[in-house]
Design a protein around this motif. Structure first.
Motif, PDB file in Angstrom:
ATOM      1  N   PHE A  96       0.817  -1.208   0.000  1.00  0.00           N
ATOM      2  CA  PHE A  96       0.000   0.000   0.000  1.00  0.00           C
ATOM      3  C   PHE A  96       0.858   1.269   0.000  1.00  0.00           C
ATOM      4  N   SER A  97       1.931   1.271   0.782  1.00  0.00           N
ATOM      5  CA  SER A  97       2.715   2.498   0.894  1.00  0.00           C
ATOM      6  C   SER A  97       3.728   2.634  -0.249  1.00  0.00           C
ATOM      7  N   LEU A  98       4.464   1.570  -0.545  1.00  0.00           N
ATOM      8  CA  LEU A  98       5.566   1.702  -1.499  1.00  0.00           C
ATOM      9  C   LEU A  98       5.130   1.498  -2.942  1.00  0.00           C
ATOM     10  N   ASP A  99       4.155   0.618  -3.165  1.00  0.00           N
ATOM     11  CA  ASP A  99       3.735   0.354  -4.541  1.00  0.00           C
ATOM     12  C   ASP A  99       2.581   1.271  -4.926  1.00  0.00           C
ATOM     13  N   LEU A 100       1.511   1.264  -4.127  1.00  0.00           N
ATOM     14  CA  LEU A 100       0.357   2.109  -4.473  1.00  0.00           C
ATOM     15  C   LEU A 100       0.544   3.542  -4.005  1.00  0.00           C
ATOM     16  N   LEU A 101       1.562   3.794  -3.182  1.00  0.00           N
ATOM     17  CA  LEU A 101       1.862   5.141  -2.689  1.00  0.00           C
ATOM     18  C   LEU A 101       0.627   5.805  -2.064  1.00  0.00           C
ATOM     19  N   PHE A 102      -0.026   5.047  -1.167  1.00  0.00           N
ATOM     20  CA  PHE A 102      -1.128   5.520  -0.322  1.00  0.00           C
ATOM     21  C   PHE A 102      -2.383   5.922  -1.091  1.00  0.00           C
ATOM     22  N   GLU A 103      -2.583   5.363  -2.266  1.00  0.00           N
ATOM     23  CA  GLU A 103      -3.816   5.691  -2.997  1.00  0.00           C
ATOM     24  C   GLU A 103      -4.942   4.744  -2.589  1.00  0.00           C
ATOM     25  N   TRP A 104      -5.790   5.244  -1.695  1.00  0.00           N
ATOM     26  CA  TRP A 104      -6.877   4.414  -1.162  1.00  0.00           C
ATOM     27  C   TRP A 104      -7.805   3.908  -2.254  1.00  0.00           C
ATOM     28  N   ARG A 105      -8.099   4.799  -3.185  1.00  0.00           N
ATOM     29  CA  ARG A 105      -9.064   4.411  -4.225  1.00  0.00           C
ATOM     30  C   ARG A 105      -8.540   3.253  -5.053  1.00  0.00           C
ATOM     31  N   LEU A 106      -7.254   3.362  -5.395  1.00  0.00           N
ATOM     32  CA  LEU A 106      -6.641   2.313  -6.194  1.00  0.00           C
ATOM     33  C   LEU A 106      -6.635   0.995  -5.416  1.00  0.00           C
ATOM     34  N   LEU A 107      -6.360   1.089  -4.097  1.00  0.00           N
ATOM     35  CA  LEU A 107      -6.363  -0.122  -3.260  1.00  0.00           C
ATOM     36  C   LEU A 107      -7.735  -0.790  -3.317  1.00  0.00           C
ATOM     37  N   GLU A 109     -10.088  -0.461  -5.579  1.00  0.00           N
ATOM     38  CA  GLU A 109     -10.354  -0.994  -6.926  1.00  0.00           C
ATOM     39  C   GLU A 109      -9.617  -2.302  -7.161  1.00  0.00           C
ATOM     40  N   GLU A 110      -8.354  -2.344  -6.727  1.00  0.00           N
ATOM     41  CA  GLU A 110      -7.542  -3.528  -6.984  1.00  0.00           C
ATOM     42  C   GLU A 110      -8.076  -4.732  -6.217  1.00  0.00           C
ATOM     43  N   ILE A 111      -8.538  -4.491  -4.958  1.00  0.00           N
ATOM     44  CA  ILE A 111      -9.056  -5.621  -4.177  1.00  0.00           C
ATOM     45  C   ILE A 111     -10.294  -6.203  -4.855  1.00  0.00           C
ATOM     46  N   VAL A 112     -11.146  -5.298  -5.371  1.00  0.00           N
ATOM     47  CA  VAL A 112     -12.376  -5.771  -5.991  1.00  0.00           C
ATOM     48  C   VAL A 112     -12.107  -6.443  -7.337  1.00  0.00           C
ATOM     49  N   LYS A 113     -11.177  -5.835  -8.110  1.00  0.00           N
ATOM     50  CA  LYS A 113     -10.980  -6.292  -9.490  1.00  0.00           C
ATOM     51  C   LYS A 113     -10.086  -7.506  -9.625  1.00  0.00           C
ATOM     52  N   ARG A 114      -9.102  -7.644  -8.720  1.00  0.00           N
ATOM     53  CA  ARG A 114      -8.085  -8.687  -8.916  1.00  0.00           C
ATOM     54  C   ARG A 114      -8.328  -9.840  -7.965  1.00  0.00           C
ATOM     55  N   PRO A 115      -8.745 -10.976  -8.502  1.00  0.00           N
ATOM     56  CA  PRO A 115      -9.066 -12.111  -7.636  1.00  0.00           C
ATOM     57  C   PRO A 115      -7.912 -12.510  -6.708  1.00  0.00           C
ATOM     58  N   TYR A 116      -6.668 -12.424  -7.194  1.00  0.00           N
ATOM     59  CA  TYR A 116      -5.584 -12.898  -6.323  1.00  0.00           C
ATOM     60  C   TYR A 116      -5.385 -11.968  -5.134  1.00  0.00           C
TER      61      TYR A 116
ATOM     62  N   GLN B 302      -3.409  -0.797 -15.338  1.00  0.00           N
ATOM     63  CA  GLN B 302      -2.392  -0.104 -16.129  1.00  0.00           C
ATOM     64  C   GLN B 302      -2.696   1.394 -16.202  1.00  0.00           C
ATOM     65  N   ALA B 303      -3.676   1.855 -15.419  1.00  0.00           N
ATOM     66  CA  ALA B 303      -4.097   3.251 -15.513  1.00  0.00           C
ATOM     67  C   ALA B 303      -3.049   4.208 -14.960  1.00  0.00           C
ATOM     68  N   SER B 304      -2.261   3.739 -14.011  1.00  0.00           N
ATOM     69  CA  SER B 304      -1.217   4.607 -13.465  1.00  0.00           C
ATOM     70  C   SER B 304       0.061   3.802 -13.307  1.00  0.00           C
ATOM     71  N   GLU B 305       1.144   4.506 -13.014  1.00  0.00           N
ATOM     72  CA  GLU B 305       2.442   3.836 -12.917  1.00  0.00           C
ATOM     73  C   GLU B 305       3.261   4.471 -11.802  1.00  0.00           C
ATOM     74  N   ARG B 306       4.196   3.707 -11.282  1.00  0.00           N
ATOM     75  CA  ARG B 306       5.093   4.226 -10.253  1.00  0.00           C
ATOM     76  C   ARG B 306       6.366   4.676 -10.942  1.00  0.00           C
ATOM     77  N   ARG B 307       6.583   5.987 -10.971  1.00  0.00           N
ATOM     78  CA  ARG B 307       7.763   6.529 -11.649  1.00  0.00           C
ATOM     79  C   ARG B 307       8.954   6.460 -10.711  1.00  0.00           C
ATOM     80  N   ILE B 308       9.994   5.765 -11.140  1.00  0.00           N
ATOM     81  CA  ILE B 308      11.197   5.638 -10.326  1.00  0.00           C
ATOM     82  C   ILE B 308      12.115   6.800 -10.655  1.00  0.00           C
ATOM     83  N   GLY B 309      12.238   7.712  -9.693  1.00  0.00           N
ATOM     84  CA  GLY B 309      13.061   8.897  -9.916  1.00  0.00           C
ATOM     85  C   GLY B 309      14.266   8.887  -9.001  1.00  0.00           C
ATOM     86  N   ALA B 310      14.767  10.074  -8.688  1.00  0.00           N
ATOM     87  CA  ALA B 310      15.867  10.170  -7.738  1.00  0.00           C
ATOM     88  C   ALA B 310      15.276  10.008  -6.334  1.00  0.00           C
ATOM     89  N   GLY B 311      16.122   9.793  -5.352  1.00  0.00           N
ATOM     90  CA  GLY B 311      15.650   9.799  -3.969  1.00  0.00           C
ATOM     91  C   GLY B 311      15.279   8.441  -3.445  1.00  0.00           C
TER      92      GLY B 311
END
Lengths: 199, 344
Positions: A96-107, A109-116, B302-311
């Protein structure tokens, strides 16, 4: 083998040490660059595998205690179980923090849409329920219901194995090995598991 | 790095004899080494610090090979049409976060396992439906066509992205030299097959179940598009093996797996060629694999992406993914009338 309370204390201390060591390695690896230039996927996989490994160890405790006639070993199971929850929490927090970067909405959506992810989320809810009810006071209060609830761990381990198998891009050998291990561990309890369906 | 300049009798510091100031985080140390190399400073000073510091990191079980693959500076012009105001992904991240399953499936595996990879001698063949088949030797890769630098966005199908300054030449220029026949409709690419050098080709477990050699393909109009690029370098230097040395494709409007690495064969063909990820999981990876925020991967958005930048870890940003990775002006016309949902 008999174990004094003092010995049990040290055994538990050892278990804590063993459970925490991988976290120390993770932190060292991430900060030394050993986990690569973008360690996000590495951290998510590492903590996920950590949760699954710990879960398999909790399921190994009672067969070993029975076989070796070590009743004291059962008293370490709660501790190990709580580490399953801790690793699973780190896994989800990293996602949630490092990959989705705290986007609640995306979280959501992903839980609902992705069976795994849904399968993994259900397993996590089971772990939350088991963790909350792991207090000794609640255990005696709940009586038989407690055992019924905690039997859900068998469902959780199946869901986690499916979640892992389903999540990989192509490298299915490792998740297949884990599915095999889960089947072996559940087979130790086949009488109990068949009992659920007879009720 | 070549021969270490150590001889018996020359006083050396013991491995444990180091001051605090020498204890450098590995990433900083690597960058520093790259800078030293880029400046062309003597190998002796660089190799001393390598030895001392490698000893330290061995303590942490970090089994990075001590001899890094040697990259060398390239001569090129900057193509002004392909510069960007976007923040570049730092070089140390570009070379330590790679998908190159021939060297293992983890992102760190290619850097860990590819440092001994031999790129010279090399042969790249252009053949099939061409009037003038060509064979490029290692030296030709840098000489046959004048090198230019282009900065492109790279969007991985796994929903992370980078911005990378590549050095190389236009694919169309090379194909024109071979003079395709009227039968040529597609271009098929093939990676080196060398199980001795590539552990992933020896062992299914390491190689993630891909059937090797890795193959990719484009339609001829895609290959002849101005964006299609053959890279021989990044950040002004020759490619490190983990990024596809000595020569790789870069097609920035498509997901990264289309940009095949360490190419040995380019074949002009009549029929749509097979492509590796499509063979492995046809419902997840199509032939076209154009970046498209409206068509999700079955297992992630695929609607958004994680951009790997500096830092550091939390500095990455989630940004909306652009259609054709933002290169629609150049390539959208290639797909007129094509159902992109079916031809994903």
């Amino acid at each position: 083998m008999r174990v004094t309370p003092k010995q049990l204390f040290w055994i538990k201390g050892l278990f804590h040490l063993v459970a925490l060591t991988p976290i120390v390695f993770l932190v060292l690896n991430v900060f030394s660059g050993g986990a690569g230039g973008d360690p996000v996927q590495y951290i998510i996989h590492y903590t996920g595998i950590g949760a699954l490994n710990t879960l398999l160890i909790t399921l190994l405790i009672s067969p070993i205690a029975k076989k070796m006639k070590w009743p004291w070993l059962m008293r370490t199971r709660r501790l190990v179980g709580l580490y399953v929850f801790a690793y699973a929490t780190l896994h989800i927090a990293a996602y949630f923090s490092l990959d989705l970067l705290f986007e609640w909405r995306l979280l959501g959506e992903e839980i609902v849409k992705r069976p795994y992810i849904l399968v993994g989320a259900v397993a996590y809810l089971i772990l939350v329920a088991l963790t909350v009810t792991s207090l000794k006071k609640l255990m005696s209060k709940m009586g038989r219901k407690w055992q019924t609830l905690h039997n859900l761990i068998y469902l959780a381990v199946i869901l986690v194995a499916i979640h892992f198998f389903w999540s990989v891009k192509s490298e299915i050998i490792q998740p297949s090995i884990y599915i095999g291990l889960v089947i072996v561990l559940l087979s130790f309890r086949w009488r109990k598991l068949i009992g659920f369906f007879k009720d | 790095m070549k021969a270490k300049g150590f001889t018996k009798g020359i006083a050396q510091k013991a491995a444990w004899d180091m001051s605090e100031s020498e204890v450098t985080p590995e990433s900083v140390f690597k960058q520093r080494r790259n800078i030293i190399k880029a400046l062309g400073l003597g190998a002796a000073s660089a190799s001393l610090s390598t030895n001392v510091q490698a000893g330290l990191f061995d303590v942490f079980g970090n089994d990075k090979p001590k001899k890094a693959f040697e990259v060398s500076p390239l001569t090129f012009t900057k193509n002004q049409s392909y510069q960007t105001s976007e923040i570049l992904t730092p070089e140390n991240k570009v070379i330590s976060h790679n998908n190159f399953y021939e060297f293992g499936t983890r992102k760190t595996d290619p850097q860990d396992n590819a440092q001994g990879f031999k790129v010279n001698p090399w042969q790249l063949k252009i053949e099939g439906e061409v009037e003038k088949p060509l064979t490029l030797d290692y030296e030709d890769l840098y000489k046959l066509i004048a090198l230019e630098e282009r900065t492109y966005r790279l969007r991985c199908v796994e929903a992370w992205s980078m911005v990378i300054p590549w050095v190389g030449f236009s694919l169309a220029e090379l194909i024109k030299k071979a003079n395709p026949t009227s039968k040529a409709k597609y271009v098929a690419f093939e990676t080196l097959y060398d199980p001795e050098q590539m552990p992933g080709q020896r062992n299914r477990y390491v190689g993630g179940g891909v059937s090797y050699p890795y193959v990719e393909g484009l339609t001829l109009p895609e290959a002849m598009n101005e964006l299609s690029f053959l890279a021989v370098g990044l950040y002004g230097k020759t490619l490190p093996p983990q990024n596809g040395a000595p020569i790789r494709l870069v097609v920035p409007w498509k997901y990264g797996f289309k940009s095949i690495k360490s190419i040995v064969k380019i074949r002009l063909v009549e029929k749509m060629p097979p492509t590796s990820w499509n063979i492995l999981a046809p419902h997840e990876y199509g032939f076209y694999a154009n970046v498209n925020p409206q068509v999700d991967h079955p297992r992630w958005s695929q609607a958004s992406e994680r951009r790997i930048g500096a830092g550091g870890l939390f500095s990455a940003k989630r940004i909306p993914t652009q259609m054709y990775n933002g290169y629609g002006d150049q390539v959208a016309s290639l797909y007129k009338g094509l159902d992109l949902r079916k031809n994903f």
